[in-house]
Scaffold this motif. Structure first.
Motif, short mmCIF file in Angstrom:
data_model
loop_
_atom_site.label_atom_id
_atom_site.label_comp_id
_atom_site.label_asym_id
_atom_site.label_seq_id
_atom_site.Cartn_x
_atom_site.Cartn_y
_atom_site.Cartn_z
N TYR A 96 -21.48 -1.72 35.81
CA TYR A 96 -21.28 -0.62 36.76
C TYR A 96 -22.53 -0.40 37.60
O TYR A 96 -22.47 -0.29 38.83
CB TYR A 96 -20.93 0.66 35.99
N ILE A 97 -23.68 -0.36 36.93
CA ILE A 97 -24.93 -0.11 37.65
C ILE A 97 -25.21 -1.23 38.64
O ILE A 97 -25.60 -1.00 39.80
CB ILE A 97 -26.09 0.05 36.64
N ALA A 98 -25.00 -2.47 38.21
CA ALA A 98 -25.26 -3.61 39.10
C ALA A 98 -24.33 -3.59 40.31
O ALA A 98 -24.75 -3.88 41.43
CB ALA A 98 -25.10 -4.91 38.32
N LEU A 99 -23.05 -3.23 40.11
CA LEU A 99 -22.09 -3.23 41.21
C LEU A 99 -22.39 -2.14 42.23
O LEU A 99 -22.47 -2.41 43.43
CB LEU A 99 -20.67 -3.06 40.64
N PHE A 100 -22.56 -0.91 41.77
CA PHE A 100 -22.70 0.21 42.71
C PHE A 100 -24.08 0.26 43.35
O PHE A 100 -24.24 0.89 44.39
CB PHE A 100 -22.40 1.53 41.99
N ARG A 101 -25.06 -0.39 42.75
CA ARG A 101 -26.36 -0.48 43.43
C ARG A 101 -26.38 -1.61 44.45
O ARG A 101 -27.26 -1.63 45.32
CB ARG A 101 -27.48 -0.70 42.41
N SER A 102 -25.43 -2.52 44.36
CA SER A 102 -25.41 -3.66 45.27
C SER A 102 -24.60 -3.40 46.53
O SER A 102 -24.83 -4.06 47.55
CB SER A 102 -24.85 -4.90 44.55
N VAL A 103 -23.65 -2.46 46.47
CA VAL A 103 -22.76 -2.19 47.60
C VAL A 103 -23.34 -1.03 48.40
O VAL A 103 -23.66 0.02 47.83
CB VAL A 103 -21.34 -1.86 47.12
N PRO A 104 -23.49 -1.15 49.73
CA PRO A 104 -24.01 -0.04 50.53
C PRO A 104 -23.13 1.21 50.43
O PRO A 104 -21.91 1.11 50.25
CB PRO A 104 -24.01 -0.60 51.96
N LEU A 105 -23.76 2.35 50.55
CA LEU A 105 -23.04 3.62 50.41
C LEU A 105 -21.93 3.76 51.46
O LEU A 105 -20.84 4.25 51.15
CB LEU A 105 -24.02 4.79 50.52
N ILE A 106 -22.18 3.32 52.68
CA ILE A 106 -21.19 3.48 53.73
C ILE A 106 -19.93 2.68 53.42
O ILE A 106 -18.81 3.13 53.71
CB ILE A 106 -21.80 3.08 55.10
N LEU A 107 -20.05 1.51 52.79
CA LEU A 107 -18.88 0.73 52.40
C LEU A 107 -18.12 1.41 51.28
O LEU A 107 -16.88 1.39 51.25
CB LEU A 107 -19.31 -0.67 51.98
N GLN A 108 -18.83 2.01 50.34
CA GLN A 108 -18.15 2.74 49.26
C GLN A 108 -17.36 3.92 49.80
O GLN A 108 -16.23 4.18 49.36
CB GLN A 108 -19.17 3.21 48.23
N LEU A 109 -17.93 4.64 50.76
CA LEU A 109 -17.22 5.77 51.35
C LEU A 109 -15.95 5.31 52.08
O LEU A 109 -14.89 5.93 51.95
CB LEU A 109 -18.15 6.51 52.31
N LEU A 110 -16.06 4.22 52.82
CA LEU A 110 -14.88 3.70 53.52
C LEU A 110 -13.82 3.21 52.54
O LEU A 110 -12.61 3.35 52.79
CB LEU A 110 -15.30 2.57 54.47
N PHE A 111 -14.25 2.64 51.43
CA PHE A 111 -13.29 2.17 50.42
C PHE A 111 -12.50 3.34 49.85
O PHE A 111 -11.27 3.29 49.77
CB PHE A 111 -14.03 1.43 49.31
N TRP A 112 -13.19 4.40 49.45
CA TRP A 112 -12.48 5.54 48.87
C TRP A 112 -11.66 6.27 49.92
O TRP A 112 -10.60 6.82 49.60
CB TRP A 112 -13.48 6.50 48.21
N TYR A 113 -12.10 6.27 51.15
CA TYR A 113 -11.36 6.93 52.23
C TYR A 113 -10.04 6.19 52.52
O TYR A 113 -9.04 6.81 52.90
CB TYR A 113 -12.23 6.99 53.48
N ASN A 114 -10.04 4.87 52.33
CA ASN A 114 -8.84 4.06 52.59
C ASN A 114 -8.18 3.58 51.31
O ASN A 114 -7.48 2.56 51.30
CB ASN A 114 -9.22 2.85 53.45
N LEU A 115 -8.36 4.31 50.21
CA LEU A 115 -7.77 3.90 48.94
C LEU A 115 -6.25 3.87 49.00
O LEU A 115 -5.60 3.09 48.29
CB LEU A 115 -8.23 4.85 47.83
N ALA A 116 -5.65 4.69 49.86
CA ALA A 116 -4.19 4.72 49.97
C ALA A 116 -3.61 3.41 50.46
O ALA A 116 -2.43 3.12 50.22
CB ALA A 116 -3.77 5.86 50.90
N LEU A 117 -4.42 2.60 51.13
CA LEU A 117 -3.93 1.30 51.57
C LEU A 117 -3.70 0.36 50.38
O LEU A 117 -2.85 -0.54 50.44
CB LEU A 117 -4.92 0.66 52.55
N LEU A 118 -4.45 0.55 49.30
CA LEU A 118 -4.28 -0.26 48.10
C LEU A 118 -3.26 0.35 47.14
O LEU A 118 -2.42 -0.37 46.57
CB LEU A 118 -5.62 -0.42 47.38
N TYR A 119 -3.36 1.64 46.94
CA TYR A 119 -2.47 2.33 45.99
C TYR A 119 -1.87 3.56 46.70
O TYR A 119 -2.48 4.63 46.71
CB TYR A 119 -3.24 2.76 44.74
N PRO A 120 -0.67 3.38 47.28
CA PRO A 120 -0.07 4.52 48.00
C PRO A 120 0.18 5.73 47.10
O PRO A 120 0.09 6.87 47.55
CB PRO A 120 1.25 3.94 48.53
#
Length: 351
Positions: free
Chosen positions: A172-196
């Motif tokens: 978990y630590i390795a993954l979330f420290r490697s991904v930029p914060l702006i990409l994580q925000l966009l992922f959670w903002y568009n989560l409905a595209l993966l799981y309606p």
């Protein structure tokens, strides 16, 4: 207590009471040294009742009412001591250079009309800007509280002897420290595209009910979730480092006394670890205040997004950027002061 001086050549003994104010010269072949009318070699301090043996020279006691370095020494031909202050011309030159640079910076800020200080004063306490400041602080609080709660759990998992817990926390630590914060925000903002829709029920079994992802995770929730999960990866390492800084003997002593492990953690280990946790955690909190500005991509009315909206409308770009700068400076300064007092609280027992 009289001072006795051991002669280098085992010369005759002289009583201090019968000696004149000025001691005799050093014995022949001795390695003596003169200072303020006294001569000695290899001094040693003896009690008053100690007998004077061979090779011991008693130094003469200065007459009552006289002080070393006074007029008496001046009359003996030795000038009195003077205290000379060390001079540091380089410091004064550096201070002068810094003062000139500061004066130039202040002059540039005050005399240049392009800064538009009147516009800054007009919008500094505007209702929309104040609401944006409050929203920024709310996002920061959500990210820090949930981030450090999850980070503490991850730190305990990293310190666990269970290989599965340790590996999951490390991944978990390795993954979330490697991904930029702006990409994580966009992922959670568009989560409905993966799981309606998100279902709740028995794992790998029947679902009791489900709910639309857009209804469950809105823009504010997605922003708080992204900030908290991102912050948890850094908080885990901060807490883990603080726990490791506590001497292992503290845990051994607590275990020998029969104190439960949970009580050991919260009453013995964690209070001592806070000395190492607080400084780094304070830096992370201050960094997250500024990091909330990236949620502007989700059109949330935090401080940076709000000043963008205003200067896109009136064209006062520099003045509105100064408004945001002032508010960020105020928020981080207050947090720095709070960090100082928290550090002092947990550092009370440190020698």
């Amino acid at each position: 207590m009289p001072v006795e001086f051991s002669g280098a050549d085992g010369g005759d003994t002289h009583d201090a009471l019968a000696a004149p104010a000025k001691a005799p010269p050093p014995p022949a072949g001795g390695r003596g040294r003169a200072h303020r009318g006294y001569v000695w070699s290899r001094a040693r301090l003896l009690p008053a009742s100690a007998p004077a043996g061979p090779g011991v020279i008693r130094a003469a006691t200065p007459p009552a009412g006289t002080t070393p370095g006074g007029p008496e020494d001046a009359e003996a031909g030795e000038p009195p001591l003077r205290v000379v202050t060390t001079r540091h011309p380089g410091r004064w030159v550096a201070a002068l250079g810094v003062a000139v640079l500061l004066a130039m910076a202040v002059s540039a800020l005050v005399t240049n009309p392009a800064w538009e200080w009147e516009v800054v004063g007009e919008y500094l306490f505007a209702p929309s800007v104040l609401r944006a400041v409050v929203f920024t602080l709310e996002l920061t609080a959500l990210g820090i509280v949930f981030g450090f709660l999850l980070g503490t759990v991850l730190a305990l998992m990293r310190l666990s002897g269970n290989p599965l817990l340790n590996s999951v926390a490390w991944g978990y630590i390795a993954l979330f420290r490697s991904v930029p914060l702006i990409l994580q925000l966009l992922f959670w903002y568009n989560l409905a595209l993966l799981y309606p829709r998100i279902s709740f029920g028995v794992p790998f079994g029947p679902a009791f009910f489900d709910i639309g992802t857009m209804d469950l995770i809105g823009p504010v929730t997605a922003a708080a979730l992204g900030l908290a999960l991102h912050q948890a990866a850094y908080a885990a390492e901060i807490v883990r480092a603080g726990l490791l800084s506590v001497d292992h003997g503290q845990r051994e002593a607590a275990a020998a006394l029969g104190i439960p492990r949970t009580r050991q953690l919260f009453r013995i280990v964690l209070p001592q670890a806070m000395r190492s946790i607080v400084p780094t955690a304070g830096n992370e909190i201050i960094g997250l205040v500024k990091g909330t500005s990236v949620v502007y991509i989700m059109a949330l009315p935090e401080l940076f997004y709000q000043v963008q909206v205003i200067y896109n409308r009136n064209g006062r770009v520099i003045a509105l950027l100064l408004v945001a700068t002032i508010w960020y400076l105020v928020m981080t300064s207050v947090m720095s002061v709070a960090q100082h007092y928290v550090e002092r609280h947990y550092g009370r027992g440190r020698a």
